[in-house]
Design an enzyme around this catalytic site. Structure first.
Site, short mmCIF file in Angstrom:
data_model
loop_
_atom_site.label_atom_id
_atom_site.label_comp_id
_atom_site.label_asym_id
_atom_site.label_seq_id
_atom_site.Cartn_x
_atom_site.Cartn_y
_atom_site.Cartn_z
N TYR A 60 0.86 -1.19 0.00
CA TYR A 60 0.00 0.00 0.00
C TYR A 60 0.89 1.23 0.00
CZ TYR A 60 -3.47 3.48 1.35
OH TYR A 60 -4.28 4.60 1.38
N LYS A 113 3.65 10.05 8.11
CA LYS A 113 3.23 9.51 9.41
C LYS A 113 4.04 10.07 10.59
CE LYS A 113 0.93 5.38 7.69
NZ LYS A 113 -0.45 5.20 8.04
N ASP A 152 9.31 3.40 -0.12
CA ASP A 152 8.21 4.03 0.59
C ASP A 152 8.41 3.73 2.07
OD1 ASP A 152 5.92 4.75 1.86
OD2 ASP A 152 4.54 3.76 0.47
C1 PLP Z 1 3.47 2.45 3.28
C2 PLP Z 1 2.47 3.55 3.13
N1 PLP Z 1 2.63 4.46 2.15
C3 PLP Z 1 1.78 5.48 1.99
C4 PLP Z 1 0.69 5.63 2.81
C5 PLP Z 1 -0.26 6.76 2.61
O1 PLP Z 1 -0.09 7.70 3.61
P1 PLP Z 1 -1.27 8.75 3.95
O2 PLP Z 1 -2.36 7.97 4.59
O3 PLP Z 1 -0.61 9.75 4.84
O4 PLP Z 1 -1.70 9.33 2.65
C6 PLP Z 1 0.49 4.71 3.84
C7 PLP Z 1 -0.68 4.84 4.76
O5 PLP Z 1 -1.01 3.97 5.53
C8 PLP Z 1 1.39 3.64 4.00
O6 PLP Z 1 1.22 2.72 4.96
#
Ligand code: PLP
Length: 461
Positions: A169, A299, A271
């Protein structure tokens, strides 16, 4: 909650699993009449009665009043050790004095200019030191950060295709909303995973630009690069998968990926929205020693304030500096967010804090591991720094296909037991993991282990 599993896992009695869940859901509802009232009222003005679809928990959404230290409190006055951590963002815990002071001070100095302020440089310099990439820019959410990273990989290479991992994700923009939690019937053969849209509203033309590879499977990436020679801009990957429980990279996997991609003129994005800061001061990048071309953070970076960052090599970020790729946003580099990030990096996520977290991680893993061993349960614990989870499977999981095989009802039952026992783990069963903050202590971890022990007693034969 439906299950494809008919027979009990070793160590568990399955016959009563449904009954145990029903009983715990009743306890849950009895404890939270105030949340029920808020949920009913909210449905009149908030779509689905929540502010993000992943706040819809079973048996009902939980409405919170406040948080302090390692605890959060619901509107019924129940106290929880907060290991949910706002889906992994609350590494500072709640109302940390350094965060309160930084945010208060900035509020008195103005919260938005859309012009750079000194804290932008302080934060960028600290991120360079921790993550080893020299140039940074800011955004507001993980979704924005990974969207910019994908755009950048395409801008630099002039290619349209990207590769992502099945079960990974990366936020909710179109290019990465592919094969996030595909159903077993949709995934296609392991050697050629299907490109499954993760939601309605994603155009097929975009889904087709996102190729899907298995985690811990360099051959699938080599094959995709060969089949689409000269067309792949790059790959985006969580270096430690954290949206399928926790799946660790096998030794050499990430380094081989970097070599493969570079040999094909493609780029690698880590990521680290979940792993950055939580797995260690320099995230999984520092842990694995593999330097990607781009890193996305969000986060935990803001200590509870919304901020994201994209870091890149000098070569990559020259495309931003030159204006060839316009990385923009009204709230990018917002002073309130940067004040939060500065306090987080310089005062909260200190070497001493990481040492404390490591001791608590070890305590949780040992305590839960002991219960599993004593009861002979088919489960194990996986952890990485402040993050950890119980995986209800006898074997280590190495990719999304293995993760699909885990019976989610055990995770849901465990979540209910923890919740009713005053520990708030992230909802969504086997997908999520705990976050230990800098404000947790031994008693908090002991409550987690105690609840797990009661859960195990109720569930085992
Ligand atoms: C690995 C990862 N990348 C990107 C995101 C997206 O972040 P946001 O919810 O701040 O848009 C998340 C959200 O859980 C994530 O776990």
């Amino acid at each position: 909650m439906a299950s494809q599993h008919d027979s009990p896992q070793p160590g568990f009695r399955d016959k009563e699993l449904g009954e145990v869940i029903a009983e715990q859901e009743q306890i849950f509802l009895r404890r939270q009449p105030g949340s029920a009232r808020m949920a009913a009222r909210a449905r009149g003005s908030l779509a689905g009665g929540v502010t993000s679809s992943w706040q819809i928990t079973v048996p009902q959404p939980i409405w919170l009043s406040h948080g302090r230290g390692s605890k959060v409190y619901d509107v019924d006055g129940n106290e929880y050790v907060d290991l949910h951590g706002g889906y992994g963002a609350a590494l500072a815990g709640h109302a940390h004095p350094a965060m309160v002071e930084a945010i208060r001070a900035q509020a008195g100095l103005g919260t938005h200019f859309a012009q750079p302020t000194e804290n932008a440089v302080v934060v960028a310099e600290e991120l360079s030191r921790r993550f080893g990439l020299p140039q940074w820019r800011f955004a507001n959410s993980g979704t924005e950060a990974t969207m910019d990273a994908v755009h950048l990989m395409r801008s630099i290479t002039g290619r349209d295709l990207i590769i992502k991992v099945e079960g990974g994700y990366h936020g909710h923009h179109d290019s990465v909303q592919v094969s996030v939690t595909p159903d077993p019937g949709d995934v296609g053969p392991a050697h050629k995973p299907a490109q499954v849209p993760a939601s309605s509203g994603i155009p097929a033309a975009i889904t087709n630009l996102t190729l899907v590879a298995g985690f811990n499977d360099t051959e699938s990436v080599a094959r995709l690069l060969d089949e689409h020679r000269g067309q792949v801009a790059g790959m985006i990957i969580e270096p430690i998968m954290m949206n399928a429980g926790i799946i660790l990279p096998e030794p050499g996997y990430l380094a081989t990926l970097a070599d493969l991609l570079h040999a094909h003129g493609a780029l690698l994005t880590f990521d680290e929205v979940k792993t950055g800061l939580t797995t260690g001061p320099g995230g999984a990048t520092a842990l694995t020693g593999v330097r990607p071309d781009l890193i996305c953070l969000a986060k935990a970076l803001g200590g509870g304030v919304a901020i994201a960052a994209v870091g890149g090599t000098g070569e990559v970020m020259e495309h931003v500096a030159s204006g060839e790729y316009e990385m923009v946003g009204t709230f990018n580099g917002n002073p309130l967010a940067l004040a939060g990030a500065r306090a987080m990096l310089c005062e909260v996520a200190t070497p001493a804090a990481y040492e404390r977290i490591e001791a608590l991680r070890a305590r949780a893993v040992a305590g839960i591991g002991q219960v599993i061993a004593d009861r002979g349960l088919t489960a194990h614990v996986v952890s990485a720094g402040a993050k950890g989870c119980v995986v209800f499977s006898p074997d280590r999981v190495r990719d999304y296909r293995g993760f699909l095989g885990i019976d989610d009802r055990y995770s849901h039952a465990h979540w209910l037991f923890q919740h009713n026992g005053g520990v708030f783990l992230p909802p969504w069963g086997k997908i999520e993991q705990w976050l230990i903050s800098v404000q947790h202590d031994e008693a908090d971890i002991d409550r987690l282990v105690g609840n797990f022990s009661r859960f195990a007693a109720a569930m085992s034969s």
